[in-house]
Design a protein around this motif. Sequence first.
Motif, mmCIF file in Angstrom:
data_model
loop_
_atom_site.group_PDB
_atom_site.id
_atom_site.type_symbol
_atom_site.label_atom_id
_atom_site.label_comp_id
_atom_site.label_asym_id
_atom_site.label_seq_id
_atom_site.Cartn_x
_atom_site.Cartn_y
_atom_site.Cartn_z
ATOM 1 N N ALA A 283 9.964 7.659 -7.142
ATOM 2 C CA ALA A 283 9.618 9.072 -7.028
ATOM 3 C C ALA A 283 8.640 9.496 -8.127
ATOM 4 O O ALA A 283 7.732 10.297 -7.883
ATOM 5 N N GLY A 284 8.789 8.938 -9.305
ATOM 6 C CA GLY A 284 7.909 9.304 -10.407
ATOM 7 C C GLY A 284 6.603 8.540 -10.460
ATOM 8 O O GLY A 284 5.594 9.057 -10.935
ATOM 9 N N ALA A 285 6.569 7.314 -9.981
ATOM 10 C CA ALA A 285 5.390 6.462 -10.166
ATOM 11 C C ALA A 285 4.607 6.171 -8.892
ATOM 12 O O ALA A 285 3.481 5.670 -8.977
ATOM 13 N N ALA A 286 5.142 6.485 -7.736
ATOM 14 C CA ALA A 286 4.497 6.081 -6.483
ATOM 15 C C ALA A 286 3.111 6.688 -6.310
ATOM 16 O O ALA A 286 2.201 6.022 -5.819
ATOM 17 N N GLY A 287 2.916 7.926 -6.709
ATOM 18 C CA GLY A 287 1.614 8.570 -6.536
ATOM 19 C C GLY A 287 0.520 7.853 -7.303
ATOM 20 O O GLY A 287 -0.543 7.538 -6.758
ATOM 21 N N ARG A 288 0.784 7.589 -8.575
ATOM 22 C CA ARG A 288 -0.224 6.900 -9.393
ATOM 23 C C ARG A 288 -0.430 5.463 -8.908
ATOM 24 O O ARG A 288 -1.552 4.973 -8.860
ATOM 25 N N LEU A 289 0.649 4.793 -8.544
ATOM 26 C CA LEU A 289 0.524 3.420 -8.047
ATOM 27 C C LEU A 289 -0.243 3.382 -6.722
ATOM 28 O O LEU A 289 -1.053 2.462 -6.503
ATOM 29 N N LEU A 290 -0.041 4.368 -5.855
ATOM 30 C CA LEU A 290 -0.790 4.410 -4.596
ATOM 31 C C LEU A 290 -2.269 4.653 -4.875
ATOM 32 O O LEU A 290 -3.137 4.061 -4.234
ATOM 33 N N HIS A 291 -2.577 5.509 -5.833
ATOM 34 C CA HIS A 291 -3.972 5.746 -6.192
ATOM 35 C C HIS A 291 -4.603 4.459 -6.729
ATOM 36 O O HIS A 291 -5.743 4.125 -6.393
ATOM 37 N N THR A 292 -3.865 3.740 -7.553
ATOM 38 C CA THR A 292 -4.348 2.458 -8.068
ATOM 39 C C THR A 292 -4.616 1.492 -6.916
ATOM 40 O O THR A 292 -5.671 0.854 -6.862
ATOM 41 N N ALA A 293 -3.682 1.397 -5.983
ATOM 42 C CA ALA A 293 -3.849 0.501 -4.832
ATOM 43 C C ALA A 293 -5.033 0.930 -3.976
ATOM 44 O O ALA A 293 -5.778 0.083 -3.472
ATOM 45 N N THR A 294 -5.244 2.230 -3.822
ATOM 46 C CA THR A 294 -6.366 2.737 -3.038
ATOM 47 C C THR A 294 -7.692 2.377 -3.697
ATOM 48 O O THR A 294 -8.643 1.979 -3.022
ATOM 49 N N LEU A 295 -7.758 2.492 -5.011
ATOM 50 C CA LEU A 295 -8.978 2.085 -5.717
ATOM 51 C C LEU A 295 -9.216 0.584 -5.562
ATOM 52 O O LEU A 295 -10.349 0.139 -5.374
ATOM 53 N N LEU A 296 -8.162 -0.194 -5.646
ATOM 54 C CA LEU A 296 -8.305 -1.642 -5.519
ATOM 55 C C LEU A 296 -8.817 -2.046 -4.139
ATOM 56 O O LEU A 296 -9.710 -2.885 -4.023
ATOM 57 N N THR A 297 -8.261 -1.460 -3.097
ATOM 58 C CA THR A 297 -8.640 -1.863 -1.744
ATOM 59 C C THR A 297 -9.985 -1.280 -1.320
ATOM 60 O O THR A 297 -10.536 -1.708 -0.310
ATOM 61 N N GLY A 298 -10.498 -0.310 -2.067
ATOM 62 C CA GLY A 298 -11.799 0.268 -1.741
ATOM 63 C C GLY A 298 -11.740 1.296 -0.632
ATOM 64 O O GLY A 298 -12.769 1.658 -0.072
ATOM 65 N N GLU A 299 -10.559 1.787 -0.331
ATOM 66 C CA GLU A 299 -10.418 2.783 0.722
ATOM 67 C C GLU A 299 -10.612 4.180 0.148
ATOM 68 O O GLU A 299 -10.317 4.421 -1.019
ATOM 69 N N PRO A 300 -11.110 5.110 0.965
ATOM 70 C CA PRO A 300 -11.251 6.486 0.475
ATOM 71 C C PRO A 300 -9.886 7.136 0.291
ATOM 72 O O PRO A 300 -8.972 6.898 1.079
ATOM 73 N N ALA A 301 -9.769 7.942 -0.742
ATOM 74 C CA ALA A 301 -8.485 8.580 -1.047
ATOM 75 C C ALA A 301 -8.179 9.727 -0.089
ATOM 76 O O ALA A 301 -7.029 10.099 0.076
ATOM 77 N N ALA A 302 -9.200 10.301 0.549
ATOM 78 C CA ALA A 302 -8.990 11.465 1.408
ATOM 79 C C ALA A 302 -8.330 11.109 2.736
ATOM 80 O O ALA A 302 -7.717 11.950 3.365
ATOM 81 N N ARG A 303 -8.453 9.872 3.156
ATOM 82 C CA ARG A 303 -7.885 9.457 4.445
ATOM 83 C C ARG A 303 -6.669 8.579 4.196
ATOM 84 O O ARG A 303 -6.475 8.071 3.096
ATOM 85 N N PRO A 304 -5.866 8.341 5.228
ATOM 86 C CA PRO A 304 -4.779 7.372 5.052
ATOM 87 C C PRO A 304 -5.356 6.018 4.669
ATOM 88 O O PRO A 304 -6.415 5.619 5.139
ATOM 89 N N ALA A 305 -4.666 5.337 3.786
ATOM 90 C CA ALA A 305 -5.140 4.050 3.281
ATOM 91 C C ALA A 305 -4.116 2.977 3.630
ATOM 92 O O ALA A 305 -3.274 2.624 2.805
ATOM 93 N N PRO A 306 -4.172 2.443 4.848
ATOM 94 C CA PRO A 306 -3.138 1.486 5.260
ATOM 95 C C PRO A 306 -3.108 0.211 4.430
ATOM 96 O O PRO A 306 -2.026 -0.309 4.141
ATOM 97 N N ALA A 307 -4.254 -0.305 4.028
ATOM 98 C CA ALA A 307 -4.259 -1.532 3.218
ATOM 99 C C ALA A 307 -3.644 -1.262 1.844
ATOM 100 O O ALA A 307 -2.883 -2.084 1.319
ATOM 101 N N ALA A 308 -3.946 -0.111 1.265
ATOM 102 C CA ALA A 308 -3.376 0.248 -0.041
ATOM 103 C C ALA A 308 -1.872 0.460 0.074
ATOM 104 O O ALA A 308 -1.104 0.035 -0.803
#
Length: 192
Positions: A21-46
Amino acid sequence: MRERRSEQERRHAREFERFVAGAAGRLLHTATLLTGEPAARPAPAAEELLLRALSRTYADWDRLRGDDPYAHTRRELAARFARTARSHRRPRGGPLDRLSPQERLVLVLRFHEDLAEEQTAAQLGLPADRVHTLCLHALSEMRSRRTGPAPFPETASAPETDAASETGSTPAPAPAPAPAPAPGTTSDPTAP
């Protein structure tokens, strides 16, 4: 014995839920940056990458004693991304998608996760010089392919021919006009 084990499992599950609950948001943002997906849309790979990293963290939860679960999950996220880098090569429209997966990984760990070069190198199993080189190349690539408006757009006015422009010095910018006072008020701050 069975009751004590099930109570311990419930306690671990509650601890893990609080961590997520406390870390998922930041970890998802990290995963989104890694996979190269845009943050505004759903990021299935992230999301898939993060889910697998969190699954591993949950499986290792009993063995973490005293270790930072965020750091453990970040290491697992980076390791899983590195193992699946081939699937993250095609551009997906994210801010770092034009970089190679290894460059993205180095930039995200260095600047988004704020790890030192030595820590990044140790986590990736690379020499610190290689991490430094990858970081410089990635930053250079990001600067060279900037999109959007120029930082200082040129004006369409005619060139000035005063003494300042002839000597090569730039003229001082004109002061901004003062805002108009609100209706029914005066611009004199000392007036009653």
